[in-house]
Design a protein around this motif. Structure first.
Motif, PDB file in Angstrom:
ATOM      1  N   SER A   1      39.234  85.442  66.992  1.00  0.00           N
ATOM      2  CA  SER A   1      37.945  85.840  66.422  1.00  0.00           C
ATOM      3  C   SER A   1      36.812  85.181  67.181  1.00  0.00           C
ATOM      4  CB  SER A   1      37.899  85.441  64.948  1.00  0.00           C
ATOM      5  OG  SER A   1      39.044  85.916  64.282  1.00  0.00           O
TER       6      SER A   1
ATOM      7  N   ILE B   1      45.005  92.018  68.169  1.00  0.00           N
ATOM      8  CA  ILE B   1      44.232  92.369  66.979  1.00  0.00           C
ATOM      9  C   ILE B   1      43.941  93.852  66.998  1.00  0.00           C
ATOM     10  CG2 ILE B   1      42.174  91.800  65.633  1.00  0.00           C
ATOM     11  CD1 ILE B   1      44.050  89.393  66.252  1.00  0.00           C
TER      12      ILE B   1
ATOM     13  N   THR C   1      47.701  89.496  63.615  1.00  0.00           N
ATOM     14  CA  THR C   1      47.277  89.528  62.210  1.00  0.00           C
ATOM     15  C   THR C   1      48.092  90.569  61.448  1.00  0.00           C
ATOM     16  OG1 THR C   1      45.624  91.183  62.780  1.00  0.00           O
ATOM     17  CG2 THR C   1      44.890  88.900  62.687  1.00  0.00           C
TER      18      THR C   1
ATOM     19  N   VAL D   1      44.728  95.619  59.128  1.00  0.00           N
ATOM     20  CA  VAL D   1      43.417  95.743  58.495  1.00  0.00           C
ATOM     21  C   VAL D   1      43.152  97.226  58.261  1.00  0.00           C
ATOM     22  CG1 VAL D   1      42.252  93.658  59.278  1.00  0.00           C
ATOM     23  CG2 VAL D   1      42.330  95.627  60.788  1.00  0.00           C
TER      24      VAL D   1
ATOM     25  N   TYR E   1      48.886  85.155  62.345  1.00  0.00           N
ATOM     26  CA  TYR E   1      47.491  84.692  62.274  1.00  0.00           C
ATOM     27  C   TYR E   1      47.031  84.956  60.833  1.00  0.00           C
ATOM     28  CZ  TYR E   1      42.592  84.459  64.118  1.00  0.00           C
ATOM     29  OH  TYR E   1      41.285  84.151  64.403  1.00  0.00           O
TER      30      TYR E   1
ATOM     31  N   VAL F   1      44.318  84.938  58.345  1.00  0.00           N
ATOM     32  CA  VAL F   1      42.859  84.873  58.335  1.00  0.00           C
ATOM     33  C   VAL F   1      42.302  85.830  57.265  1.00  0.00           C
ATOM     34  CG1 VAL F   1      42.681  86.524  60.290  1.00  0.00           C
ATOM     35  CG2 VAL F   1      40.795  84.919  59.817  1.00  0.00           C
TER      36      VAL F   1
ATOM     37  N   VAL G   1      39.823  85.969  55.352  1.00  0.00           N
ATOM     38  CA  VAL G   1      38.411  86.342  55.304  1.00  0.00           C
ATOM     39  C   VAL G   1      38.153  87.607  56.127  1.00  0.00           C
ATOM     40  CG1 VAL G   1      37.629  84.930  57.251  1.00  0.00           C
ATOM     41  CG2 VAL G   1      36.063  85.437  55.405  1.00  0.00           C
ATOM     42  N   ARG G   2      39.025  87.882  57.083  1.00  0.00           N
ATOM     43  CA  ARG G   2      38.865  89.085  57.910  1.00  0.00           C
ATOM     44  C   ARG G   2      39.821  90.206  57.511  1.00  0.00           C
ATOM     45  NH1 ARG G   2      35.565  88.278  62.217  1.00  0.00           N
ATOM     46  NH2 ARG G   2      35.006  86.115  62.618  1.00  0.00           N
TER      47      ARG G   2
ATOM     48  N   ARG H   1      41.758  90.208  54.444  1.00  0.00           N
ATOM     49  CA  ARG H   1      41.872  90.280  52.982  1.00  0.00           C
ATOM     50  C   ARG H   1      43.192  89.785  52.403  1.00  0.00           C
ATOM     51  NH1 ARG H   1      40.275  96.370  52.082  1.00  0.00           N
ATOM     52  NH2 ARG H   1      42.269  96.311  53.143  1.00  0.00           N
TER      53      ARG H   1
ATOM     54  N   GLY I   1      41.751  78.450  55.311  1.00  0.00           N
ATOM     55  CA  GLY I   1      40.945  77.488  54.562  1.00  0.00           C
ATOM     56  C   GLY I   1      41.603  77.062  53.271  1.00  0.00           C
TER      57      GLY I   1
ATOM     58  N   ASP J   1      44.024  74.698  51.960  1.00  0.00           N
ATOM     59  CA  ASP J   1      44.804  73.536  52.382  1.00  0.00           C
ATOM     60  C   ASP J   1      45.995  73.245  51.481  1.00  0.00           C
ATOM     61  OD1 ASP J   1      43.112  73.257  54.468  1.00  0.00           O
ATOM     62  OD2 ASP J   1      41.873  71.746  53.493  1.00  0.00           O
TER      63      ASP J   1
ATOM     64  N   HIS K   1      41.162  74.999  60.835  1.00  0.00           N
ATOM     65  CA  HIS K   1      40.240  74.360  59.926  1.00  0.00           C
ATOM     66  C   HIS K   1      39.573  73.184  60.638  1.00  0.00           C
ATOM     67  CE1 HIS K   1      40.309  74.303  55.290  1.00  0.00           C
ATOM     68  NE2 HIS K   1      39.124  74.000  55.730  1.00  0.00           N
TER      69      HIS K   1
END
Lengths: 308, 308, 308, 308
Positions: free
Chosen positions: B48, B82, B107, B110, B137, B139, B141-142, B144, B169, B171, B194
């Motif tokens: 990203s 990606i 990923t 999407v 990967y 992630v 936030v990108r 969902r 994010g 942990d 992170h």
């Protein structure tokens, strides 16, 4: 060359697949001809219902060429340019237009995290990449962003956008868009993808409808359209209620993914009518079967679509 | 051929661009050599932070080939595949491996709306498409979707996955993953993206770190890594605190999109150090400038990265 | 009167209930005395773990009075003022202070849809309503809003807030808060509710911890605290790893609601230790039982908490 | 005693406040009498539009008693029981019924994290707490949970629920609810809070409407209702379009919170008509003023509601 008119019932056509996952062009032609014969006013290829995200570039081109050939100019062919961001979406759009699409339908970026000015530049660039009209595809459940009314109307006024396919499910925003578009001289053709409230959306001024369920029962949506055009709103409502009963097919595969449950149900119901050869879904989706497929058949039969 | 070891500080390398949006290969080589000289243990291209979503297939291949050449075998090169869904991601993965990537990072789908069994099939298919190790990967936030601990460890145990790049994010989930992986014999190399809690993540057992900010100050992350390896946890904490002060650059462009604010800040700080020629962002993003860029420079200077 | 110090291990104490849903004050006293004897540095009543949302005003007052009496001044008692909006939360806060709480912990409004200036006025008004210190409770999973670093530090500097209980799970924001608070002279006591990364959070500078799991194993968290205070970070990490294995109890009730799965697991594990009489949950939650409770017992036994 | 009929236009009545935040009972009576005189078929007190979340228990009782007295039996009074969870909501419901409400409208729990079986028990318990009919209030934007069609119809069939106030904005779910309710013998009275698509919702079978905007222009909604009852759907649509132009008042306070922008706009428009004394909002909201209030006045004037 005259620009075609974009209005009426425009099914987002399924992409039939062979058992090994290739585009089944014979079935795609058959389904397309069936829809046109049923009176639809256009077709939309490579939408979410067409499993566009799962198809390679070569398969996408194959889908457009097949449908364009089968339609043979009788109705316009709209095509979805679905990719991550601007340069890639513009590339898709060019390929669709080259393959014969009469209009391109583009989403906002996915994966990327953009704001509205970036999205506006994105749409301007995609529009500039092709000679055919561009529709914005508003589908926040997939791309996370709801397109704002003022951005859409501004791009309509400037000739960047020819229309909007609204699959947001936000009817308040859709009515505001219809009113703002009318106040601006109606530059945009406004389509709803909201297949269960078509009566209300036509009453409030939608120009067209892109109902996935029209793959299963195109004639019903054409009747609904004709009743609405004739101002017979209560008859339109009754037709929509009958359609709503059929729509229950998409709620049968509880626990399956959204894509498998929805497109899967459409493919079962269309395959059982003999319109496509298999109900295969694009990898990694698996076709619906067993008891779930049985209930889908039963609902489809109850709607009078499978004979007695 | 021996499989490289994936661990340590692995910056997700920026993709420098020319003013007209092409890949600036000279700057990319310079930045890559700078990072390797600073002691990083690997590089990750087309993440990203590398603006992967905005790059065409040709540009992506150009990035991989450039970095592979600049690295010249001194550290492993990981590369992000990606795209929307399985067939397309597998195609990207094959292209990356062919261009010389030592590992592929993929990923989940999407745009598509999938469930965990579909995601698991997706990862299996992408892994089977290439001869190099596959990292998942994570992630959300990108894309969902948060990848579950048990799915990851199962695919690690079976040899489908070689590791995970965690940019979730979350942990708590990361610690559970570290513990479950250890219990399974540590089949997975576990990287955190992170960048502000690297001290704590290394203490709990992360194998590596993929910090976007390492483009700006690679040496600091290498020092942090070395202090952690030496068990000097309070010194590591102090280094991380200094890094945290520098990280404030990403919070300066209030009101800009997530991609522009984050990658934009990195590019300003790296360009001001002379490591790349321009701070151009991929279209439709616009570079940070004016007062915002000024504050970013000031913070970068305060970190001792711009001379006096 | 001196202000107590707020730091260390502060369990969010469970609210034991009788089989018919009333507060079991005898069990609550017993659990409280057990926690204090285990060395905790404070207790937090009427948090989410205390099922505060399910309790009437009368029950809430009963809880505070019972715990204040059982604690008998040995450690401070913090209490949650949880209600919809300002006037109601301020009323709760006054009642808590009147019942003997040493500090009040308040959330931002729920149900209401507010912005940050409204939230700031809310916190100011709640603080002004009581003579005891106010902590902000940052728990976006329940109230949808993440409290910004700058707002918190500003209210700390002005003496409105005495501290923050961070249950956001956003460690990047927590580190930024720790650093900004330090730069402002440390007006805020900063507690994390993040029970699985306490080692890392203490390393980066947290003043205290509010771990629901400390109801089940307070001694372990006290050991973890002491090891961190002594700078024995790897021993602290190992203790945290042991605690993480115990935390798996909250993942056993798959398919149950978040509240039932989490608080339900704690109550099973605490009841089996004889610290409370029943594992009854507040209506409309139903206690965990059968195979799920069995697995929770097994994990608790493996942690050495149920004898052999 | 006969059960009143719940149908038609039922405005969620604003709670007028004095400048110091107390309930302005004189204005509340005046507004209520105005609405009844305009022909509304019921009133709904203590909804989100009534700022229920911001009111203390004493203020809530004052609101119900004031409106019940002003209505004087001419139309039914529905009242919102809004609190965190079951025991508290049931307490609110009892107080509302004791104060004279003809029906109670209850949300699912907030702050708590519950599943559907817990929510079902919640609704059963609230229903059992009062002698008056219970409506479920479906407002996911505030409580995060969408009530499922089958749960609602089952509780209707069993006599637990008398109806549903749907503020979900999910029209597909609403049509499915209308059809499932009809198939079950119509045990539920189904109200939409969707104020801009009332024409379409009445066409598809809604029993009633709870439009916040009816505080501003009740007569328009009554006309819309009458046109729909008469089957004059295109006239109804035109009336709804006029109403939509007025609804733009809620979009004027860009950058303000949802509650301040929406309720604030209604209060400005109602105060300028002289129906209430002040446009004060409940603390910590601040009234709209300046240019924003000016635009709201202008739109209200353009709708013919402020004289010339």
């Amino acid at each position: 060359m005259t620009t075609p008119t974009f209005r009426g019932i425009v099914p987002p056509i399924l992409t039939p697949l062979t058992p090994d996952g290739e585009v089944d062009t014979a079935s795609l032609e058959r389904l397309t001809r069936h829809l046109v014969a049923a009176g639809v006013h256009g077709v939309f290829v490579l939408g979410s219902t067409g499993e566009v995200a799962y198809l390679t570039d070569a398969q996408r081109e194959q889908v457009v060429r097949t449908v364009v050939r089968a339609v043979d100019g009788r109705v316009p062919v709209m095509a979805g340019a679905i990719d991550l961001t601007t340069a890639r979406v513009a590339g898709q759009a060019r390929a669709l237009a080259a393959a014969g699409a009469d209009a391109v339908v583009a989403t906002v970026p996915v994966y990327a995290i953009n704001d509205y000015p970036e999205i506006e530049r994105h749409l301007r660039t995609v529009a500039a990449a092709v000679d055919v009209p561009l529709f914005a595809y508003d589908v926040p459940v997939r791309v996370r962003t709801k397109l704002p009314v003022d951005l859409l109307v501004r791009l309509g006024r400037e000739g960047v956008l020819a229309g909007v396919k609204d699959s947001s499910g936000d009817d308040v925003a859709f009515r505001r868009l219809v009113l703002a578009n009318a106040a601006a001289g109606s530059p945009l053709a406004l389509f709803t993808g909201h297949e269960l409230v078509v009566d209300g959306m036509l009453l409030l001024g939608a120009d067209g409808v892109v109902p996935g369920l029209a793959n299963v029962d195109a004639a019903a949506y054409v009747r609904l359209w004709d009743l609405a055009q004739a101002g017979k709103w209560e008859d339109a409502r009754d037709e929509q209620d009958r359609i709503a009963a059929l729509f229950e097919i998409v709620f049968q595969a509880a626990g399956r993914s959204g894509d498998a449950a929805g497109v899967g149900a459409f493919k079962v119901a269309v395959q059982r009518q003999g319109l496509i050869d298999t109900d295969t879904l694009a990898y990694p989706l698996e076709a619906l079967d067993g008891e779930v497929a049985g209930r889908i058949e039963q609902i489809t039969r109850a709607a009078g679509l499978l004979g007695d």
